[in-house]
Design an enzyme around this catalytic site. Structure first.
Site, PDB file in Angstrom:
ATOM      1  N   SER A   1      54.735 -84.147  18.629  1.00 10.96           N
ATOM      2  CA  SER A   1      53.952 -82.989  18.192  1.00 10.96           C
ATOM      3  C   SER A   1      53.243 -83.271  16.865  1.00 10.96           C
ATOM      4  CB  SER A   1      54.860 -81.765  18.047  1.00 10.96           C
ATOM      5  OG  SER A   1      54.077 -80.700  17.575  1.00 10.96           O
TER       6      SER A   1
ATOM      7  N   HIS B   1      51.241 -84.689  21.403  1.00 10.95           N
ATOM      8  CA  HIS B   1      51.237 -83.270  21.776  1.00 10.95           C
ATOM      9  C   HIS B   1      50.459 -82.506  20.712  1.00 10.95           C
ATOM     10  CE1 HIS B   1      53.000 -79.737  23.774  1.00 10.95           C
ATOM     11  NE2 HIS B   1      53.085 -79.206  22.568  1.00 10.95           N
TER      12      HIS B   1
ATOM     13  N   ASP C   1      49.142 -79.017  19.440  1.00 12.13           N
ATOM     14  CA  ASP C   1      49.370 -77.569  19.499  1.00 12.13           C
ATOM     15  C   ASP C   1      48.183 -76.798  18.933  1.00 12.13           C
ATOM     16  OD1 ASP C   1      52.045 -77.253  20.596  1.00 12.13           O
ATOM     17  OD2 ASP C   1      52.741 -78.276  18.788  1.00 12.13           O
TER      18      ASP C   1
ATOM     19  N   MET D   1      46.527 -73.313  18.198  1.00 15.04           N
ATOM     20  CA  MET D   1      46.904 -71.892  18.055  1.00 15.04           C
ATOM     21  C   MET D   1      45.755 -71.121  17.427  1.00 15.04           C
ATOM     22  SD  MET D   1      50.781 -72.294  16.623  1.00 15.04           S
ATOM     23  CE  MET D   1      51.841 -73.661  17.127  1.00 15.04           C
TER      24      MET D   1
ATOM     25  N   HIS E   1      48.296 -78.526  24.197  1.00 12.86           N
ATOM     26  CA  HIS E   1      49.023 -77.279  24.482  1.00 12.86           C
ATOM     27  C   HIS E   1      48.227 -76.130  23.861  1.00 12.86           C
ATOM     28  CE1 HIS E   1      52.989 -74.836  23.669  1.00 12.86           C
ATOM     29  NE2 HIS E   1      52.205 -74.238  24.526  1.00 12.86           N
TER      30      HIS E   1
ATOM     31  N   MET F   1      47.686 -72.528  22.877  1.00 14.86           N
ATOM     32  CA  MET F   1      48.322 -71.220  22.635  1.00 14.86           C
ATOM     33  C   MET F   1      47.210 -70.306  22.137  1.00 14.86           C
ATOM     34  SD  MET F   1      51.819 -72.684  21.008  1.00 14.86           S
ATOM     35  CE  MET F   1      51.066 -74.298  20.807  1.00 14.86           C
TER      36      MET F   1
ATOM     37  N   MET G   1      58.711 -73.502  27.304  1.00 14.02           N
ATOM     38  CA  MET G   1      58.932 -73.352  25.857  1.00 14.02           C
ATOM     39  C   MET G   1      60.412 -73.098  25.602  1.00 14.02           C
ATOM     40  SD  MET G   1      56.067 -73.799  24.275  1.00 14.02           S
ATOM     41  CE  MET G   1      56.841 -73.525  22.685  1.00 14.02           C
TER      42      MET G   1
ATOM     43  N   GLY H   1      54.681 -70.950  18.289  1.00 12.25           N
ATOM     44  CA  GLY H   1      54.059 -70.571  17.021  1.00 12.25           C
ATOM     45  C   GLY H   1      54.349 -71.539  15.879  1.00 12.25           C
ATOM     46  N   PHE H   2      55.566 -72.064  15.833  1.00  9.16           N
ATOM     47  CA  PHE H   2      55.942 -72.879  14.681  1.00  9.16           C
ATOM     48  C   PHE H   2      56.835 -74.041  15.092  1.00  9.16           C
ATOM     49  CE2 PHE H   2      55.025 -68.642  13.280  1.00  9.16           C
ATOM     50  CZ  PHE H   2      54.215 -68.835  12.164  1.00  9.16           C
ATOM     51  N   GLY H   3      56.685 -75.158  14.385  1.00  5.95           N
ATOM     52  CA  GLY H   3      57.602 -76.284  14.558  1.00  5.95           C
ATOM     53  C   GLY H   3      58.889 -75.999  13.796  1.00  5.95           C
ATOM     54  N   GLY H   4      59.898 -76.817  14.038  1.00  9.56           N
ATOM     55  CA  GLY H   4      61.131 -76.758  13.254  1.00  9.56           C
ATOM     56  C   GLY H   4      62.064 -75.607  13.583  1.00  9.56           C
TER      57      GLY H   4
ATOM     58  N   ASP I   1      59.529 -77.964  25.069  1.00  8.86           N
ATOM     59  CA  ASP I   1      58.842 -77.946  23.782  1.00  8.86           C
ATOM     60  C   ASP I   1      59.528 -76.962  22.840  1.00  8.86           C
ATOM     61  OD1 ASP I   1      56.988 -78.055  21.752  1.00  8.86           O
ATOM     62  OD2 ASP I   1      55.363 -77.107  22.876  1.00  8.86           O
ATOM     63  N   GLY I   2      60.113 -77.519  21.778  1.00 13.49           N
ATOM     64  CA  GLY I   2      60.709 -76.685  20.738  1.00 13.49           C
ATOM     65  C   GLY I   2      62.184 -76.968  20.541  1.00 13.49           C
ATOM     66  N   GLY I   3      62.529 -77.440  19.346  1.00 12.40           N
ATOM     67  CA  GLY I   3      63.933 -77.660  19.005  1.00 12.40           C
ATOM     68  C   GLY I   3      64.588 -78.804  19.757  1.00 12.40           C
TER      69      GLY I   3
ATOM     70  N   GLY J   1      58.733 -82.695  17.473  1.00 14.79           N
ATOM     71  CA  GLY J   1      58.007 -82.676  16.214  1.00 14.79           C
ATOM     72  C   GLY J   1      58.915 -83.087  15.081  1.00 14.79           C
ATOM     73  N   SER J   2      59.674 -82.124  14.566  1.00 20.93           N
ATOM     74  CA  SER J   2      60.472 -82.391  13.363  1.00 20.93           C
ATOM     75  C   SER J   2      61.506 -83.501  13.551  1.00 20.93           C
ATOM     76  CB  SER J   2      61.145 -81.101  12.887  1.00 20.93           C
ATOM     77  OG  SER J   2      61.670 -80.380  13.959  1.00 20.93           O
TER      78      SER J   2
HETATM   79  C1  DX5 Z   1      55.716 -74.644  18.825  1.00 20.20           C
HETATM   80  C2  DX5 Z   1      55.024 -75.906  19.286  1.00 20.20           C
HETATM   81  C3  DX5 Z   1      55.862 -77.125  19.327  1.00 20.20           C
HETATM   82  C4  DX5 Z   1      56.444 -77.582  18.014  1.00 20.20           C
HETATM   83  C5  DX5 Z   1      57.643 -78.439  18.292  1.00 20.20           C
HETATM   84  O1  DX5 Z   1      54.902 -73.552  19.145  1.00 20.20           O
HETATM   85  O2  DX5 Z   1      54.494 -75.689  20.596  1.00 20.20           O
HETATM   86  O3  DX5 Z   1      55.133 -78.187  19.927  1.00 20.20           O
HETATM   87  O4  DX5 Z   1      55.535 -78.281  17.229  1.00 20.20           O
HETATM   88  O5  DX5 Z   1      58.221 -78.768  17.081  1.00 20.20           O
HETATM   89  P1  DX5 Z   1      59.788 -79.068  16.898  1.00 20.20           P
HETATM   90  O6  DX5 Z   1      60.101 -80.281  17.732  1.00 20.20           O
HETATM   91  O7  DX5 Z   1      59.931 -79.305  15.434  1.00 20.20           O
HETATM   92  O8  DX5 Z   1      60.525 -77.851  17.388  1.00 20.20           O
HETATM   93 ZN    ZN Z   2      53.617 -77.306  21.889  1.00 17.67          ZN
END
Ligand code: DX5
Ligand code: ZN
Length: 219
Positions: free
Chosen positions: A8, A33, A35, A37, A66, A68, A137, A142-145, A175-177, A197-198
């Protein structure tokens, strides 16, 4: 089924994106990836077409976009021209799903449907024959991490079972966590494209982190 890692870009150092991409390529990452938004479909605004165009010029890696955004159908042509290889859009957006899938395919791009945590697995069943991938999802978009939502594992399993039952070849992306621990849960449930991502960008050893996500041993 082969496992893939999609990094990401949201977690990358934007001021050094070129060298970040080189690092990802060197460390066994399969896709980028991206994102996108719009501040309406989700409560955040990220990046879009101009960055994607620049990234496309810099790499041959698969670009996994992706969206959004509220009206994805309106922007398929622009993202196709900017260099996307895969486009995921949300079933909860206001665009017609079949028309949007067909628009994506008309550009020779792999179509994917994304679903939010509150959307049930059966919302995508009728669309499976037309899709290259379903994006589940595993956090609120909306947010990474953010932290992985554990009860998404059952949803992944239900979607993978349906794909198998229908005899289709559809990827399941999560996708996510996703990290060294949660990756095992989602792989066991049938996910084979893992967005990270993180976990990936904070790792001291990115190659080892990517291999942990894919459950491949370093040689
Ligand atoms: C959240 C994004 C994800 C996010 C994943 O809306 O779609 O792609 O960046 O980040 P991590 O791996 O840190 O959860
Ligand atoms: Zn994503």
């Amino acid at each position: 089924m082969k496992n893939y890692v999609s990094a990401s870009v949201l977690s990358a150092n934007m001021l050094n994106l070129g060298s970040e991409i080189l690092k990802l390529e060197k460390n066994g990452i399969d896709m980028l990836h991206f994102d996108v938004m719009d501040g309406i479909f989700v409560n955040n605004i990220t990046f879009g077409l101009p960055i994607l165009e620049q990234v496309r010029k810099a790499t041959d890696i698969t670009l996994d976009v992706h969206l959004m955004i509220n009206n994805p159908a309106k922007y398929i042509k622009r993202f196709a021209e900017a260099g996307a290889d895969i486009i995921s859009f949300h079933i909860e957006s206001e665009s017609n799903a079949i028309e949007t899938i067909n628009a994506i395919k008309d550009f020779g791009i792999r179509p994917a449907i994304a679903i939010k945590p509150s959307t049930s697995a059966n919302a995508v069943f009728d669309l499976l024959p037309y899709l290259d991938m379903v994006l589940v999802m595993t956090v609120e978009p909306g947010f990474g991490g953010q932290s992985f939502i554990p009860n998404m594992v059952d949803k992944i399993r239900t979607i993978r079972s349906k794909i198998t039952e229908l005899g289709l070849d559809v990827n399941v992306e999560v996708d996510g966590g996703i990290n060294g621990e949660t990756s095992a849960f989602v792989r066991n449930a049938g996910a084979n494209v893992l967005v990270s991502g993180s976990f990936l960008f904070n790792a001291n050893d990115m190659a080892a982190a990517a291999n942990a996500l894919k459950d491949e041993k370093l040689c």
